[in-house]
Design a protein around this motif. Structure first.
Motif, PDB file in Angstrom:
ATOM      1  N   VAL A  47      11.589  25.851 -16.212  1.00 11.66           N
ATOM      2  CA  VAL A  47      12.763  24.977 -16.261  1.00 11.66           C
ATOM      3  C   VAL A  47      12.729  23.922 -15.147  1.00 11.66           C
ATOM      4  CG1 VAL A  47      14.252  26.626 -17.476  1.00 11.66           C
ATOM      5  CG2 VAL A  47      14.239  26.588 -14.952  1.00 11.66           C
ATOM      6  N   GLU A  48      11.582  23.818 -14.490  1.00 11.98           N
ATOM      7  CA  GLU A  48      11.367  22.827 -13.423  1.00 11.98           C
ATOM      8  C   GLU A  48      12.431  22.940 -12.329  1.00 11.98           C
ATOM      9  OE1 GLU A  48      11.039  19.019 -15.406  1.00 11.98           O
ATOM     10  OE2 GLU A  48       9.251  19.660 -16.494  1.00 11.98           O
ATOM     11  N   LEU A  49      12.694  24.170 -11.914  1.00 14.87           N
ATOM     12  CA  LEU A  49      13.692  24.426 -10.885  1.00 14.87           C
ATOM     13  C   LEU A  49      13.200  23.906  -9.539  1.00 14.87           C
ATOM     14  CD1 LEU A  49      15.998  27.315 -10.528  1.00 14.87           C
ATOM     15  CD2 LEU A  49      14.537  26.884  -8.562  1.00 14.87           C
ATOM     16  N   LYS A  50      14.116  23.280  -8.820  1.00 18.51           N
ATOM     17  CA  LYS A  50      13.828  22.773  -7.482  1.00 18.51           C
ATOM     18  C   LYS A  50      14.980  23.149  -6.558  1.00 18.51           C
ATOM     19  CE  LYS A  50      11.148  18.771  -9.049  1.00 18.51           C
ATOM     20  NZ  LYS A  50      10.744  19.393 -10.240  1.00 18.51           N
ATOM     21  N   ARG A  51      14.629  23.421  -5.309  1.00 15.36           N
ATOM     22  CA  ARG A  51      15.635  23.701  -4.278  1.00 15.36           C
ATOM     23  C   ARG A  51      15.682  22.518  -3.328  1.00 15.36           C
ATOM     24  NH1 ARG A  51      13.529  28.423  -5.841  1.00 15.36           N
ATOM     25  NH2 ARG A  51      14.961  30.157  -6.128  1.00 15.36           N
ATOM     26  N   GLU A  52      16.900  22.074  -3.038  1.00 15.39           N
ATOM     27  CA  GLU A  52      17.102  20.942  -2.142  1.00 15.39           C
ATOM     28  C   GLU A  52      18.089  21.351  -1.064  1.00 15.39           C
ATOM     29  OE1 GLU A  52      18.905  18.158  -4.831  1.00 15.39           O
ATOM     30  OE2 GLU A  52      16.997  17.593  -5.737  1.00 15.39           O
ATOM     31  N   MET A  53      17.949  20.783   0.118  1.00 16.69           N
ATOM     32  CA  MET A  53      18.932  21.001   1.178  1.00 16.69           C
ATOM     33  C   MET A  53      19.866  19.796   1.195  1.00 16.69           C
ATOM     34  SD  MET A  53      18.375  23.956   2.374  1.00 16.69           S
ATOM     35  CE  MET A  53      19.345  24.045   3.852  1.00 16.69           C
ATOM     36  N   VAL A  60      20.392  24.155  -5.903  1.00 17.66           N
ATOM     37  CA  VAL A  60      19.362  24.403  -6.906  1.00 17.66           C
ATOM     38  C   VAL A  60      19.611  23.479  -8.080  1.00 17.66           C
ATOM     39  CG1 VAL A  60      18.363  26.138  -8.449  1.00 17.66           C
ATOM     40  CG2 VAL A  60      19.150  26.802  -6.184  1.00 17.66           C
ATOM     41  N   VAL A  61      18.568  22.773  -8.517  1.00 15.61           N
ATOM     42  CA  VAL A  61      18.651  21.905  -9.687  1.00 15.61           C
ATOM     43  C   VAL A  61      17.497  22.243 -10.618  1.00 15.61           C
ATOM     44  CG1 VAL A  61      19.839  20.020  -8.494  1.00 15.61           C
ATOM     45  CG2 VAL A  61      17.352  20.060  -8.543  1.00 15.61           C
ATOM     46  N   TRP A  62      17.706  21.975 -11.911  1.00 15.57           N
ATOM     47  CA  TRP A  62      16.663  22.226 -12.896  1.00 15.57           C
ATOM     48  C   TRP A  62      16.794  21.213 -14.009  1.00 15.57           C
ATOM     49  CZ3 TRP A  62      20.853  25.268 -11.922  1.00 15.57           C
ATOM     50  CH2 TRP A  62      21.768  25.459 -12.953  1.00 15.57           C
ATOM     51  N   ASN A  63      15.784  21.156 -14.852  1.00 16.49           N
ATOM     52  CA  ASN A  63      15.752  20.224 -15.973  1.00 16.49           C
ATOM     53  C   ASN A  63      16.614  20.796 -17.099  1.00 16.49           C
ATOM     54  OD1 ASN A  63      15.118  18.696 -18.247  1.00 16.49           O
ATOM     55  ND2 ASN A  63      13.002  18.385 -17.612  1.00 16.49           N
ATOM     56  N   ALA A  64      17.750  20.172 -17.353  1.00 16.49           N
ATOM     57  CA  ALA A  64      18.691  20.665 -18.367  1.00 16.49           C
ATOM     58  C   ALA A  64      18.149  20.542 -19.781  1.00 16.49           C
ATOM     59  CB  ALA A  64      20.013  19.917 -18.252  1.00 16.49           C
ATOM     60  N   ASP A  65      17.083  19.774 -19.972  1.00 18.11           N
ATOM     61  CA  ASP A  65      16.479  19.644 -21.299  1.00 18.11           C
ATOM     62  C   ASP A  65      15.574  20.819 -21.634  1.00 18.11           C
ATOM     63  OD1 ASP A  65      17.738  17.187 -21.770  1.00 18.11           O
ATOM     64  OD2 ASP A  65      16.100  16.080 -20.811  1.00 18.11           O
ATOM     65  N   LEU A  66      15.275  21.643 -20.658  1.00 16.18           N
ATOM     66  CA  LEU A  66      14.408  22.807 -20.854  1.00 16.18           C
ATOM     67  C   LEU A  66      15.263  24.064 -20.889  1.00 16.18           C
ATOM     68  CD1 LEU A  66      11.594  21.811 -18.335  1.00 16.18           C
ATOM     69  CD2 LEU A  66      11.619  21.487 -20.814  1.00 16.18           C
ATOM     70  N   SER A  67      14.782  25.078 -21.579  1.00  9.02           N
ATOM     71  CA  SER A  67      15.558  26.317 -21.649  1.00  9.02           C
ATOM     72  C   SER A  67      14.636  27.520 -21.703  1.00  9.02           C
ATOM     73  CB  SER A  67      16.486  26.312 -22.862  1.00  9.02           C
ATOM     74  OG  SER A  67      15.735  26.294 -24.049  1.00  9.02           O
ATOM     75  N   LEU A  68      15.221  28.655 -21.467  1.00  8.90           N
ATOM     76  CA  LEU A  68      14.543  29.944 -21.554  1.00  8.90           C
ATOM     77  C   LEU A  68      15.341  30.824 -22.503  1.00  8.90           C
ATOM     78  CD1 LEU A  68      14.022  30.609 -17.735  1.00  8.90           C
ATOM     79  CD2 LEU A  68      12.237  29.997 -19.374  1.00  8.90           C
ATOM     80  N   PRO A  69      14.696  31.770 -23.141  1.00  6.27           N
ATOM     81  CA  PRO A  69      15.461  32.706 -23.972  1.00  6.27           C
ATOM     82  C   PRO A  69      16.395  33.547 -23.099  1.00  6.27           C
ATOM     83  CG  PRO A  69      13.075  33.028 -24.266  1.00  6.27           C
ATOM     84  CD  PRO A  69      13.266  32.029 -23.177  1.00  6.27           C
ATOM     85  N   ALA A  70      17.521  33.909 -23.645  1.00  3.84           N
ATOM     86  CA  ALA A  70      18.460  34.782 -22.937  1.00  3.84           C
ATOM     87  C   ALA A  70      17.809  36.143 -22.735  1.00  3.84           C
ATOM     88  CB  ALA A  70      19.750  34.921 -23.722  1.00  3.84           C
TER      89      ALA A  70
END
Length: 115
Positions: A47-53, A60-70
């Motif tokens: 989900v292209e998760l990134k951590r920012e200060m 924490v931000v991620w690409n909302a166009d991507l998803s994972l199965p529940a």
């Protein structure tokens, strides 16, 4: 209790739990729940998760166009109680939270059937 959560619900619950203030025993329960709900490194990459200060706080931000199965999670009674308590005490919900929050609330706080 079994709870099925998508990655957005997991990430938001993780953050919500992380914002709680608690005594040592309670914080250990919180950490256990966070560890259980945390995305794996592979899931974070997916989900292209990134951590920012930002202002000294991790965001924490991620690409909302991507998803994972529940995924289904088996939660103990203390873990379930801790999530319920965090949800009840949080005062900063917005209308935009409904997409991820409503299914969680319905699972954890089922409405009583009408008389």
């Amino acid at each position: 209790m079994k709870l099925t959560l998508d990655h957005t619900q997991r990430l938001n619950l993780h953050a919500l739990l992380g914002a709680q203030r608690a005594d040592v025993g309670s914080i250990r329960v919180i950490w256990a729940v966070q560890d259980k709900l945390a995305l794996t490194a592979e899931e974070e990459n997916a989900v292209e998760l990134k951590r920012e200060m930002v202002g000294g706080e991790e965001r924490v931000v991620w690409n909302a166009d991507l998803s994972l199965p529940a995924r289904e999670f088996e939660l103990s009674d203390p873990e379930t109680a801790r999530i319920r308590s965090a949800l009840q005490m949080w005062e900063s919900y917005s209308a935009g939270d409904r997409r991820w929050l409503q299914p969680v609330l319905e699972a954890l706080f089922p409405k009583a059937p009408p008389n």
